[in-house]
Design an enzyme around this catalytic site. Structure first.
Site, PDB file in Angstrom:
ATOM      1  N   CYS A  82       0.913  -1.058   0.019  1.00 45.86           N
ATOM      2  CA  CYS A  82      -0.154  -0.215  -0.055  1.00 45.86           C
ATOM      3  C   CYS A  82       0.938   1.008  -0.334  1.00 45.86           C
ATOM      4  CB  CYS A  82      -1.053  -0.094   1.263  1.00 45.86           C
ATOM      5  SG  CYS A  82      -1.779   1.376   1.427  1.00 45.86           S
ATOM      6  N   TYR A 325     -23.499  -8.128  27.761  1.00 45.65           N
ATOM      7  CA  TYR A 325     -22.966  -7.078  26.733  1.00 45.65           C
ATOM      8  C   TYR A 325     -23.437  -7.483  25.410  1.00 45.65           C
ATOM      9  CZ  TYR A 325     -20.191  -7.106  31.074  1.00 45.65           C
ATOM     10  OH  TYR A 325     -19.806  -7.114  32.522  1.00 45.65           O
ATOM     11  N   CYS A 418     -12.248  -8.779  22.896  1.00 49.26           N
ATOM     12  CA  CYS A 418     -11.576  -8.050  22.065  1.00 49.26           C
ATOM     13  C   CYS A 418     -10.226  -7.683  22.798  1.00 49.26           C
ATOM     14  CB  CYS A 418     -12.436  -6.892  21.334  1.00 49.26           C
ATOM     15  SG  CYS A 418     -13.044  -5.694  22.744  1.00 49.26           S
TER      16      CYS A 418
END
Length: 463
Positions: A82, A325, A418
């Protein structure tokens, strides 16, 4: 935090330059090396590199430094993926072979679990993202300026928060995102619309948020501004609608945000065209995604992640499942077709409304969702769960909510995380409370970054 440190006869100070060989990587994405008797942490550095860095912080015998130059690259590094890499702060590990990225993430998680004393469990490794490139279904682009003062739209420059890098390309998204970005930038420049400067708190244009459903191709475009000027967006609407895209524009929105923080916050929302949601499909179920509702940013990765959670939950026939959650209810709804009952708890009222709507959308009558703090709502529920699924924010669950979960005595707890740091801490609390971590598996939802999802199966121990 100290600006200097004298230890074992070595004097170190903030701003001092070091040359460090990176020998390991620790979460969240710090390359680890050693200088004299000091441990040096450098964000984004990877094993095998030699890095020239400047000391930013010193705490005891640990130095945190910013990389200035990669003096020697690791053997597995690659180039040319990139044109924005290095300047753009969106990717950390794009210069690394993908197999090496997976090894780093797997090892980071294992070291955190080892450090928390989690042992005698089956570590099932890490699953690769189904897509290495063009996997993101949502991007938040920022309006700003470059070093020459020209209007830009893209990502914050690495290490220079007040500069924004234009993105001519981005390997994390498909070409529709870049076409929409370029159209919005051209519109803003041609109409001389000022960007919002977070230092002076003046200006108009703040963000451009694009969401795309991979399965249906539906696209939602949201331009975020302050209220410091009025603007007729008819030209913008027509320009966006005229772009030749692989997907289909179903909604163009205008969000007003005068908050001082750089986050995308909705104080008022106006639908400029179409509708304010897209429809996405996961594992044969449909989900309505509004502009500010949480939805995993890697659609195909989410299917793999939720399959993993469903596998860890075991046979759900005639069982009561708590989805804690729960956000917009994704995991609970995916488990509902096999379960007797699903009860979801989520703090955000908007997300709970979306969860209720998604359950109706999929004709599921065995789902109930409550709004409130998980630790508090659990004290008011009489139903006893057989399986508890938790998917907490990065801050984790914490002792209070864990204690309330344990009081229900569920046989199985599935923890979707996470943040492996808070996962490790919470698993320690569960084990101290009489549960045992049986297996752990990682899912790479975010290729080319240090982020990683982890799923753990926790079982009640019977004496």
């Amino acid at each position: 935090m100290y600006s200097y440190q004298f230890q074992w006869g070595v004097f170190m100070k903030k701003g001092q330059e070091l040359i460090v060989d990176i020998v390991d990587v620790e979460y969240p994405g710090y390359g680890i090396g050693y200088f004299e008797d000091f441990k040096v942490k450098i964000k984004g550095a990877v094993t095998g590199q030699k890095v020239r860095a400047i000391i930013k912080k010193i705490r005891g015998n640990v130095i945190e430094a910013d990389a200035v130059e990669i003096v020697k690259r690791a053997a597995y590094e690659r180039e040319g993926i990139c044109s924005s890499f290095g300047a753009c702060g969106g990717c950390t590990y794009l210069n690394m072979d993908y197999a090496e990225q997976l090894k780093i993430k797997e090892n980071m998680v294992k070291k955190l679990l080892d450090g928390a004393g989690i042992t005698q469990y089956d570590f099932l490794g890490i699953q690769a993202s189904p897509l290495e490139f063009s996997y993101r279904n949502k991007m938040e682009f920022t309006f700003g300026r470059d070093s020459a003062g020209s209007l830009t739209l893209g990502m914050h420059k690495r290490g220079r928060f007040f500069e924004v890098v234009n993105l001519d390309t981005c390997v994390l998204v498909d070409e529709d995102f870049i076409k929409i970005l370029n159209c919005a930038l051209e519109y803003a420049a041609n109409n001389h619309l000022p960007y919002y400067d977070s230092r002076t708190h003046s200006g108009f244009l703040r963000h451009l948020v694009v969401r795309k459903a991979f399965k249906t191709g539906e696209i939602l475009v949201n331009i975020v501004t302050t209220t410091q000027m009025n603007c007729d967006f008819d030209q913008f609407i027509n320009a966006i609608k005229d772009i030749r895209l692989r997907g289909k524009i179903v909604g163009i929105l205008h969000t007003y945000n005068d908050r001082l923080s750089d986050a995308v916050i909705c104080e008022r929302l106006e639908v400029l065209y179409g509708r304010d949601y897209i429809i996405e499909e996961l594992l044969g179920l449909k989900f309505k995604i509004s502009p500010f509702s949480f939805f995993q940013t890697n659609t195909y990765g989410a299917e793999a992640l939720y399959n993993m959670a469903r596998k860890f939950a075991g046979d759900l026939t005639d069982k009561i499942v708590f989805d804690l959650y729960c956000g917009t209810g994704t995991i609970g709804i995916i488990m509902a077709p096999k379960a007797k009952m699903v009860i979801g708890i989520e703090l955000m009222e908007e997300a709970v409304k979306a969860a209720q709507e998604n359950a109706r959308f999929n004709r599921l009558s065995n789902c109930t969702f409550y709004t409130g703090d998980v630790a508090e709502v659990l004290t008011k529920i009489n139903d006893k769960p057989d399986v508890v699924v938790v998917d907490p924010p990065r801050s984790g669950i914490g002792p209070k909510a864990i204690n309330n979960i344990v009081k229900f005595g569920p046989d199985t707890i599935v923890y979707v995380s996470c943040n492996p740091q808070t996962l490790a801490a919470d698993l320690r609390i569960f084990e101290d409370a009489g549960y045992k971590v049986k297996c752990v598996e990682c899912m790479d939802m975010f290729p080319h970054t240090y982020h990683v999802e982890t799923v753990a199966r926790i079982q009640k121990e019977y004496n």
